[in-house]
Scaffold this motif. Sequence first.
Motif, mmCIF file in Angstrom:
data_model
loop_
_atom_site.group_PDB
_atom_site.id
_atom_site.type_symbol
_atom_site.label_atom_id
_atom_site.label_comp_id
_atom_site.label_asym_id
_atom_site.label_seq_id
_atom_site.Cartn_x
_atom_site.Cartn_y
_atom_site.Cartn_z
ATOM 1 N N LEU A 69 0.831 -1.206 0.000
ATOM 2 C CA LEU A 69 0.000 0.000 0.000
ATOM 3 C C LEU A 69 0.863 1.253 0.000
ATOM 4 O O LEU A 69 0.577 2.225 -0.723
ATOM 5 C CB LEU A 69 -0.926 -0.017 1.211
ATOM 6 N N THR A 118 -5.848 -1.004 -0.781
ATOM 7 C CA THR A 118 -6.533 -0.636 0.458
ATOM 8 C C THR A 118 -7.596 -1.665 0.808
ATOM 9 O O THR A 118 -7.722 -2.088 1.960
ATOM 10 C CB THR A 118 -7.171 0.754 0.324
ATOM 11 N N LEU A 267 -8.211 3.727 8.369
ATOM 12 C CA LEU A 267 -7.743 3.856 6.987
ATOM 13 C C LEU A 267 -8.914 3.863 6.010
ATOM 14 O O LEU A 267 -8.970 4.685 5.087
ATOM 15 C CB LEU A 267 -6.797 2.709 6.642
ATOM 16 N N PHE A 271 -10.169 6.774 3.579
ATOM 17 C CA PHE A 271 -10.226 6.487 2.143
ATOM 18 C C PHE A 271 -11.610 6.789 1.576
ATOM 19 O O PHE A 271 -11.733 7.402 0.511
ATOM 20 C CB PHE A 271 -9.869 5.023 1.893
ATOM 21 N N SER A 311 -2.386 8.147 5.609
ATOM 22 C CA SER A 311 -2.233 6.711 5.818
ATOM 23 C C SER A 311 -0.952 6.333 6.565
ATOM 24 O O SER A 311 -0.992 5.444 7.434
ATOM 25 C CB SER A 311 -2.321 5.961 4.480
#
Length: 332
Positions: A69, A118, A267, A271, A311
Amino acid sequence: MNGSAEQDTNSKLLRMGLRNPMTLMYSAIYIILGTLGIVGNAMVIGVIGRSLMMERGAGHNSDIIIMNLAVSNLMVSVTRNSLLAISDLGFKLYPSKGWCQFLMGIWVWLRSVNVWSTLFLSAFHLHTLKRVSPSMGNFQGWWSTHKSLLLSLGIIWILNLIYSIPAYIFSTNGNENTTETLMLVSSTTRPLLGCVWDFPTIHTGLAFATTSMVIHEIFPIILMVVTNTTSLHTLYTHSRLQRSGQDAPVMKRVPAERRAAKVILALVIVFIISWGCSILSVNYFNYNRGSSAEFLLVIARFTTVIFIVLSPAILAVGHRRLRSCIKSTLTE
């Protein structure tokens, strides 16, 4: 008269270079965010990469996914966000059609990998929880899981490379007065370096944009919500069993998995907010282009970089080595 004024506004908004009516402060903030994204993700790659080379074990499977990632985040920052920052500084570069096709393909490919990487982090955590469930006591061997993991990540990169092929076909170079007539979240929110989408007809472009939005952008977000909700429900079930004293040896892993679930949930939330704002903004431009297009496209620019910037910080909260590295860096 109003229609003509609106058209002029859109033309000014989407011209090359500094066509967005962004102040110097906005440009400075974007450059700072882009720099933080590069530094943060490079730090994640360095710390976790060193750990993977020095130690080996099944517990590092999640580290491989995190590094994957971070690599996609870093590559997006270097190949796309840094060029946006350079464009904001007033440098006008107009590559040839071949270079535009190459660059547009790279942007679509890396942004797409970023989305599915993700999702993969969330799905792998759910898979881990299912494997340590008291009702499923069979653990796979480390090499089998390791190979399956690398194969899955390779498939993500290969499939998204195939998905980016239309960017090589339906993009071209423009000039200083080029304006965008269609935008895709997975590539760019404006004609970057003169590179624009060039579909045969507007209907073809809208069909491709709609299909891409549903399959590639909305569908992964829905899967993220489902996998995280399932993970939280699984952890809640495990916690109840732990409080009742059942399967105590297996349940010792629940606190660590709960921390991991919180990090992954954070996260995913960042996102969804980031990409959700971009999807709404870009599709407002594609299908409406009302008076709010200018403001929404500025929002889209910043929201697309927020996830890349935040992130590494979110990962550091739940990763011991990253926390130690940041503490040692700040105290020096």
